[in-house]
Design an enzyme around this catalytic site. Structure first.
Site, PDB file in Angstrom:
ATOM      1  N   ARG A   1      77.469  26.568  21.227  1.00  0.00           N
ATOM      2  CA  ARG A   1      76.127  26.003  21.451  1.00  0.00           C
ATOM      3  C   ARG A   1      76.246  24.597  22.065  1.00  0.00           C
ATOM      4  O   ARG A   1      75.499  24.248  22.971  1.00  0.00           O
ATOM      5  CB  ARG A   1      75.344  25.920  20.144  1.00  0.00           C
ATOM      6  CG  ARG A   1      75.223  27.224  19.376  1.00  0.00           C
ATOM      7  CD  ARG A   1      74.079  28.099  19.863  1.00  0.00           C
ATOM      8  NE  ARG A   1      73.939  29.264  19.006  1.00  0.00           N
ATOM      9  CZ  ARG A   1      74.521  30.461  19.218  1.00  0.00           C
ATOM     10  NH1 ARG A   1      75.250  30.664  20.307  1.00  0.00           N
ATOM     11  NH2 ARG A   1      74.354  31.454  18.362  1.00  0.00           N
TER      12      ARG A   1
ATOM     13  N   GLU B   1      72.176  41.009   5.326  1.00  0.00           N
ATOM     14  CA  GLU B   1      71.909  41.054   6.776  1.00  0.00           C
ATOM     15  C   GLU B   1      72.777  42.116   7.447  1.00  0.00           C
ATOM     16  O   GLU B   1      73.930  41.849   7.796  1.00  0.00           O
ATOM     17  CB  GLU B   1      72.170  39.676   7.404  1.00  0.00           C
ATOM     18  CG  GLU B   1      71.941  39.686   8.917  1.00  0.00           C
ATOM     19  CD  GLU B   1      72.158  38.330   9.579  1.00  0.00           C
ATOM     20  OE1 GLU B   1      72.594  37.386   8.902  1.00  0.00           O
ATOM     21  OE2 GLU B   1      71.904  38.219  10.786  1.00  0.00           O
TER      22      GLU B   1
ATOM     23  N   LYS C   1      67.508  40.699   5.741  1.00  0.00           N
ATOM     24  CA  LYS C   1      67.450  40.057   7.066  1.00  0.00           C
ATOM     25  C   LYS C   1      67.898  41.074   8.107  1.00  0.00           C
ATOM     26  O   LYS C   1      69.104  41.232   8.356  1.00  0.00           O
ATOM     27  CB  LYS C   1      68.338  38.808   7.081  1.00  0.00           C
ATOM     28  CG  LYS C   1      68.437  38.140   8.460  1.00  0.00           C
ATOM     29  CD  LYS C   1      68.934  36.721   8.352  1.00  0.00           C
ATOM     30  CE  LYS C   1      69.194  36.129   9.726  1.00  0.00           C
ATOM     31  NZ  LYS C   1      69.415  34.681   9.703  1.00  0.00           N
TER      32      LYS C   1
ATOM     33  N   ARG D   1      68.934  31.056  16.944  1.00  0.00           N
ATOM     34  CA  ARG D   1      68.699  30.673  18.340  1.00  0.00           C
ATOM     35  C   ARG D   1      67.228  30.514  18.687  1.00  0.00           C
ATOM     36  O   ARG D   1      66.856  29.593  19.410  1.00  0.00           O
ATOM     37  CB  ARG D   1      69.349  31.716  19.261  1.00  0.00           C
ATOM     38  CG  ARG D   1      70.852  31.571  19.330  1.00  0.00           C
ATOM     39  CD  ARG D   1      71.519  32.820  19.856  1.00  0.00           C
ATOM     40  NE  ARG D   1      71.543  33.878  18.865  1.00  0.00           N
ATOM     41  CZ  ARG D   1      72.081  35.084  19.066  1.00  0.00           C
ATOM     42  NH1 ARG D   1      72.612  35.369  20.236  1.00  0.00           N
ATOM     43  NH2 ARG D   1      72.086  35.997  18.117  1.00  0.00           N
TER      44      ARG D   1
ATOM     45  N   SER E   1      66.832  36.684  15.100  1.00  0.00           N
ATOM     46  CA  SER E   1      66.315  36.781  16.473  1.00  0.00           C
ATOM     47  C   SER E   1      67.282  37.526  17.389  1.00  0.00           C
ATOM     48  O   SER E   1      66.845  38.182  18.341  1.00  0.00           O
ATOM     49  CB  SER E   1      65.932  35.408  17.039  1.00  0.00           C
ATOM     50  OG  SER E   1      67.008  34.507  17.072  1.00  0.00           O
ATOM     51  N   GLY E   2      68.581  37.429  17.142  1.00  0.00           N
ATOM     52  CA  GLY E   2      69.550  38.321  17.763  1.00  0.00           C
ATOM     53  C   GLY E   2      69.709  38.245  19.276  1.00  0.00           C
ATOM     54  O   GLY E   2      70.274  39.160  19.864  1.00  0.00           O
ATOM     55  N   GLY E   3      69.200  37.182  19.904  1.00  0.00           N
ATOM     56  CA  GLY E   3      69.318  37.081  21.354  1.00  0.00           C
ATOM     57  C   GLY E   3      68.008  37.324  22.088  1.00  0.00           C
ATOM     58  O   GLY E   3      67.965  37.306  23.325  1.00  0.00           O
TER      59      GLY E   3
HETATM   60  P1  13P Z   1      69.877  34.441  15.444  1.00  0.00           P
HETATM   61  O1  13P Z   1      68.422  34.287  15.091  1.00  0.00           O
HETATM   62  O2  13P Z   1      70.335  33.490  16.499  1.00  0.00           O
HETATM   63  O3  13P Z   1      70.246  35.878  15.700  1.00  0.00           O
HETATM   64  O4  13P Z   1      70.708  33.989  14.166  1.00  0.00           O
HETATM   65  C1  13P Z   1      70.293  34.378  12.926  1.00  0.00           C
HETATM   66  C2  13P Z   1      71.450  34.493  12.028  1.00  0.00           C
HETATM   67  O5  13P Z   1      71.549  33.789  11.054  1.00  0.00           O
HETATM   68  C3  13P Z   1      72.476  35.492  12.326  1.00  0.00           C
HETATM   69  O6  13P Z   1      73.303  35.685  11.218  1.00  0.00           O
END
Ligand code: 13P
Length: 343
Positions: A33, A179, A221, A296, A263-265
């Site tokens: 990042r 998650e 999550k 992100r 959010s995953g991208g």
């Molecule tokens: P993102 O929202 O960037 O996918 O990250 C969330 C997260 O904590 C992934 O483990």
């Protein structure tokens, strides 16, 4: 295990208008990042950046229920010596901690991964509780590639590890965020994502049941049900919302209080629009609160605005406050893209 206390935290994670800031980037990820804004990833720079987020007081109080930290950050102090954990608590938000040790190659399953970190976890959880953590996170990675990946072996081993982690968390009076991330990389369509997500969630809740994890003190999550990034046909907002809610109604028990998406991208605004559509159109048929736990999609704008310069702290905080507010509205189905343009 104090299930009343666990449930209180699990419910607070997705209180109306609020969601989680995922600021638990590992050393490797935060370096990536920082590379994107040409800032060196030193301990002080990481501290300065995260401190500016946690000092965005209105956003933290109004829209951020909890913050997921990395091991370094939960032990770190702000420039004036205040522990970063205290900044978060003083803002009325709850500190949490990433406890997995990352995804490694899964033996016998080329191209697939298993998340590690169970050894010694009981002791680490007790220490994190003493440092202020009231919830934790463990991320399993499920890739979609061709017809053979993911294998049922990959899903079952990851679900088993998630449940072992969750049981240990609850023993330590820490709410587990489970998650199981089905990745959105790849060229698969939304229906393939639906099938893999449904299978994964069912495997996960089977294991949580088998290992006696109390759902009332657990937070899920998940990924949204969404088209692969490289798929030619990209599903629209309404289709993502409808299929995600349908998939969860098929696989997630009603006893679970809170679901917080990664959010995953997705782009910032996509992540907000999808969450908003689910809450605006389906809240009557969902037994759980639906919110966000974005990394992100909350941080891309403030990271860019900051650029590593102290002079830009105000601009970065404004960018973070804006995204937190937009996502807060989306938890209530009250967001629209006119609000983005107005800002
Ligand atoms: P993102 O929202 O960037 O996918 O990250 C969330 C997260 O904590 C992934 O483990």
């Amino acid at each position: 295990m104090d299930l009343v206390a666990l449930n209180k935290v699990a419910v607070a994670m997705a209180a109306p208008g609020k969601g989680i800031l995922a600021a638990d980037e590992s050393s490797g990820t935060i370096k990536k990042r920082f590379d994107s804004i040409n800032v060196e990833s030193t301990q002080d720079n990481r501290r300065d950046y995260r401190e500016l987020l946690f000092r965005t007081t209105d956003a933290m109080r109004d829209n951020i229920s909890g913050v997921i930290l990395f091991d370094e950050t939960i032990r770190q102090k702000a420039a004036d010596g205040t522990p970063l954990v205290k900044l978060i608590e003083d803002a009325g938000s709850i500190p949490g901690i990433k406890v997995d040790k990352g995804a490694q190659a899964l033996a016998g399953a080329p191209g697939e991964k298993i998340t590690e970190g169970l050894d010694g976890l009981r002791d680490r959880l007790n220490e994190y509780y003493d440092l202020g953590a009231r919830f934790a996170k463990w991320r399993a990675v499920i890739d979609i590639a061709g017809a053979e990946i993911p294998s049922s072996y990959c899903i079952s081993t990851n679900a088993h590890a998630l449940a072992r982690y969750a049981a240990l968390c609850q023993e330590a009076n820490i709410v587990p965020i489970v998650e199981p991330e089905v990745l959105m990389d790849g060229d698969h369509d939304i229906d393939r994502c639906y099938d893999v997500t449904e299978y994964t969630l069912k495997a996960l809740f089977d294991e949580l049941y088998a290992q006696d994890v109390a759902l009332e003190g657990t937070v899920l999550k998940p990924n949204m049900v969404i088209s692969g990034k490289k798929c030619k046909k990209q599903a629209g907002v309404e289709e993502v919302a409808e299929k995600t809610v349908r998939c969860f109604r098929e696989s997630v028990p009603a006893a679970l209080p809170s679901i917080v998406f990664l959010s995953g991208g997705q782009s910032d605004e996509e992540a907000t629009a999808h969450l908003n559509a689910m809450n605006a159109n389906y809240s009557q048929i969902m037994p759980w609160a639906l919110s966000f736990s974005y990394g992100r999609a909350l941080q891309a704008a403030p990271l860019k605005a900051w650029g590593g310069k102290a002079d830009n702290v105000d601009a970065a905080q404004a960018a973070f406050a804006h995204r937190a507010k937009m996502n807060g509205l989306a938890t209530k189905g009250e967001w629209n893209d006119g609000l983005e343009k107005a800002a």
